[in-house]
Design a protein around this motif. Structure first.
Motif, short mmCIF file in Angstrom:
data_model
loop_
_atom_site.label_atom_id
_atom_site.label_comp_id
_atom_site.label_asym_id
_atom_site.label_seq_id
_atom_site.Cartn_x
_atom_site.Cartn_y
_atom_site.Cartn_z
N VAL A 135 0.83 -1.20 0.00
CA VAL A 135 0.00 0.00 0.00
C VAL A 135 0.87 1.25 0.00
O VAL A 135 0.61 2.21 -0.75
N SER A 136 1.90 1.27 0.83
CA SER A 136 2.78 2.45 0.88
C SER A 136 3.47 2.68 -0.46
O SER A 136 3.54 3.82 -0.95
N ASN A 137 3.97 1.63 -1.08
CA ASN A 137 4.64 1.78 -2.37
C ASN A 137 3.69 2.21 -3.47
O ASN A 137 4.12 2.79 -4.48
N ALA A 138 2.38 1.96 -3.29
CA ALA A 138 1.38 2.36 -4.28
C ALA A 138 0.88 3.78 -4.06
O ALA A 138 0.07 4.27 -4.85
N GLY A 139 1.32 4.44 -2.99
CA GLY A 139 0.95 5.83 -2.77
C GLY A 139 0.07 6.09 -1.58
O GLY A 139 -0.21 7.25 -1.25
N GLY A 140 -0.41 5.03 -0.91
CA GLY A 140 -1.20 5.20 0.29
C GLY A 140 -0.33 5.09 1.53
O GLY A 140 0.90 5.05 1.44
N LEU A 141 -0.96 5.03 2.69
CA LEU A 141 -0.23 4.82 3.94
C LEU A 141 -0.52 3.40 4.41
O LEU A 141 -1.61 3.10 4.91
N GLY A 142 0.44 2.51 4.25
CA GLY A 142 0.29 1.16 4.76
C GLY A 142 0.44 1.14 6.26
O GLY A 142 1.19 1.94 6.84
N SER A 143 -0.28 0.23 6.92
CA SER A 143 -0.27 0.16 8.38
C SER A 143 0.07 -1.24 8.85
O SER A 143 -0.39 -2.22 8.28
N LEU A 144 0.85 -1.30 9.93
CA LEU A 144 1.19 -2.57 10.56
C LEU A 144 0.54 -2.63 11.93
O LEU A 144 0.79 -1.78 12.78
N PRO A 145 -0.33 -3.63 12.19
CA PRO A 145 -0.89 -3.81 13.53
C PRO A 145 0.14 -4.48 14.43
O PRO A 145 0.66 -5.54 14.11
N ALA A 146 0.43 -3.88 15.58
CA ALA A 146 1.52 -4.38 16.42
C ALA A 146 1.07 -4.98 17.74
O ALA A 146 1.88 -5.58 18.45
N ALA A 147 -0.21 -4.84 18.10
CA ALA A 147 -0.65 -5.22 19.44
C ALA A 147 -0.53 -6.71 19.73
O ALA A 147 -0.44 -7.12 20.89
N MET A 148 -0.54 -7.56 18.69
CA MET A 148 -0.47 -9.00 18.90
C MET A 148 0.94 -9.55 18.66
O MET A 148 1.14 -10.77 18.72
N LEU A 149 1.90 -8.68 18.40
CA LEU A 149 3.25 -9.15 18.07
C LEU A 149 4.16 -9.18 19.29
O LEU A 149 4.28 -8.19 20.01
N ALA A 150 4.80 -10.30 19.50
CA ALA A 150 5.83 -10.40 20.52
C ALA A 150 7.02 -9.54 20.10
O ALA A 150 7.16 -9.21 18.92
N PRO A 151 7.89 -9.17 21.04
CA PRO A 151 8.99 -8.25 20.71
C PRO A 151 9.83 -8.66 19.51
O PRO A 151 10.10 -7.84 18.63
N ALA A 207 -2.82 -5.50 -3.63
CA ALA A 207 -3.12 -4.27 -2.90
C ALA A 207 -2.80 -3.04 -3.73
O ALA A 207 -3.53 -2.03 -3.68
N ALA A 208 -1.73 -3.07 -4.50
CA ALA A 208 -1.38 -1.92 -5.33
C ALA A 208 -2.46 -1.65 -6.37
O ALA A 208 -2.81 -0.49 -6.64
N ALA A 209 -3.00 -2.71 -6.96
CA ALA A 209 -4.07 -2.55 -7.94
C ALA A 209 -5.32 -1.94 -7.29
O ALA A 209 -5.99 -1.10 -7.89
N LEU A 210 -5.61 -2.37 -6.07
CA LEU A 210 -6.76 -1.80 -5.38
C LEU A 210 -6.55 -0.32 -5.07
O LEU A 210 -7.45 0.50 -5.26
N VAL A 211 -5.36 0.03 -4.62
CA VAL A 211 -5.06 1.44 -4.35
C VAL A 211 -5.19 2.27 -5.63
O VAL A 211 -5.74 3.37 -5.61
N THR A 212 -4.74 1.72 -6.74
CA THR A 212 -4.87 2.43 -8.02
C THR A 212 -6.33 2.67 -8.37
O THR A 212 -6.71 3.76 -8.81
N GLU A 213 -7.17 1.66 -8.15
CA GLU A 213 -8.60 1.83 -8.41
C GLU A 213 -9.21 2.91 -7.50
O GLU A 213 -9.97 3.76 -7.95
#
Length: 351
Positions: free
Chosen positions: A36-52, A340-346
């Protein structure tokens, strides 16, 4: 009354498009955010379930995978004290299901399920200096917010009411995510547990735009260019979409979850607390029909996760989502199995 109808500007999020991919714990990793970020949007990473170690790995993947801005999302809840009596009542209520699958309830370990943002997590994240950090369920302690802003990150917070939006602005956020009732996943509420206080997106959005000076991001029920245009017309500076990305090639959405999303007959969602102890919108399944969808016996967030986990594992092994949190919003219009890039383009046709 102050207004905040400023149009999107690159200096706000630093992206080419005013579009955020919602952080969706359990159905994505860094790959979706990178695309998503490379396609021009802001990609997000959910971190609440990730161990260190996992969080460090995903942050490194983001840094290696894109030179564009990205968002890392954390929860800001206060972990509850264990309540043995409540846990016992809840496992008794789930007892018939444990018997059905041959599960010994006494052997189910307790576990927190989700971690809030802490000083220790800040120590891990700081070297990566994410361009954007967002929080759900309010904000962490003021000194932690100041620390995040001090290393250069923009801070976003989710609001389900005008009161929450004003609170977030007063506590230093750079932007407010106006989360409407239609949105999939967990409600971001933190000032009140009264779900009747959360309006739909198109009712909530203009009220928050009028109430705060910071940019407002519309979230909930937005799935295509028409929805994006409607949100922008009501004063949103950007939009956040989640459900639209669930079938993307880069998403880690499970086979069971994907199968349900593909079937229009199952596109009935409800807000439930059965899976984590906190209200979240997902596709209605067996356990939601028979036990809930909202049940006061469920342990407080995130303690309910432990009791439902073995049922989910057993059912999914049989190809069933009867005990799975099938998170999704109310609008399935953009669900397609594309990149995801194709969706962002649409979606960019809206801007």
């Amino acid at each position: 009354m102050p207004t905040s109808s400023a149009p999107f500007a690159p200096f706000f999020l630093g992206t080419r498009l005013p579009l955020i991919q919602a952080p969706m714990a359990g159905v994505q990793d860094a790959r979706l955010a990178i695309a998503v970020s490379n396609a021009g949007g802001l990609g997000s990473l959910p971190a609440a379930m990730l161990a260190p170690d996992a969080l460090r790995k995903e942050l490194q993947a983001l840094r290696d995978g894109t030179d564009k801005p990205f968002n890392v999302n954390f929860f800001a809840h206060t972990p509850p004290s264990p309540d043995e009596a409540r846990e016992t009542r809840w496992r008794d209520r789930l007892g018939p299901y444990y018997a059905e699958f041959g599960i010994d309830a006494a052997q189910i370990p307790a576990g927190p399920g989700r971690q809030p943002f802490t000083a220790e997590i800040a120590d891990l994240v700081e070297p990566f200096k994410p361009p954007v950090v967002s929080f759900h369920f309010g904000l962490p302690a003021p000194e932690l917010v100041a620390r995040v802003k001090g290393w250069g990150s923009l801070v976003l917070g989710s609001a389900t009411t005008v009161e929450e939006a004003r609170w977030l602005e007063a506590h230093g956020v750079d932007g407010v995510i106006a989360q409407g009732w239609e949105a999939g996943g967990h409600r971001g509420h933190f000032l009140s547990d009264d779900l009747t206080r959360q309006p739909g997106t198109m009712a909530l959005l203009p009220q928050i735009v009028r109430a705060v000076q910071v940019p407002v991001i519309a979230a909930g029920g937005i799935a295509d260019a028409r929805g994006i245009r409607a949100a922008l017309a009501l004063g949103a500076s950007a939009v956040q979409l989640g459900t639209a990305f669930l079938l993307c090639e880069e998403a880690t959405t499970s086979a069971v979850h994907r199968a349900v999303l593909r079937d229009p007959a199952h596109h009935h969602t409800a807000v439930t607390n059965l899976f984590t102890g906190r209200p979240a919108r997902g596709i209605v399944n067996r356990v939601m029909r028979e036990v809930g969808p909202l049940n006061e016996a469920a342990p407080r967030f995130p303690l309910a996760t432990a009791s439902i986990a073995p049922l989910r594992a057993k059912a999914e092994a049989q190809g069933s989502g009867d005990f799975s949190p099938l998170w999704a919003g109310q609008n399935f219009a953009a669900l397609r199995e594309i990149g995801a890039a194709a969706l962002v383009t649409e979606l960019s046709a809206a801007f």
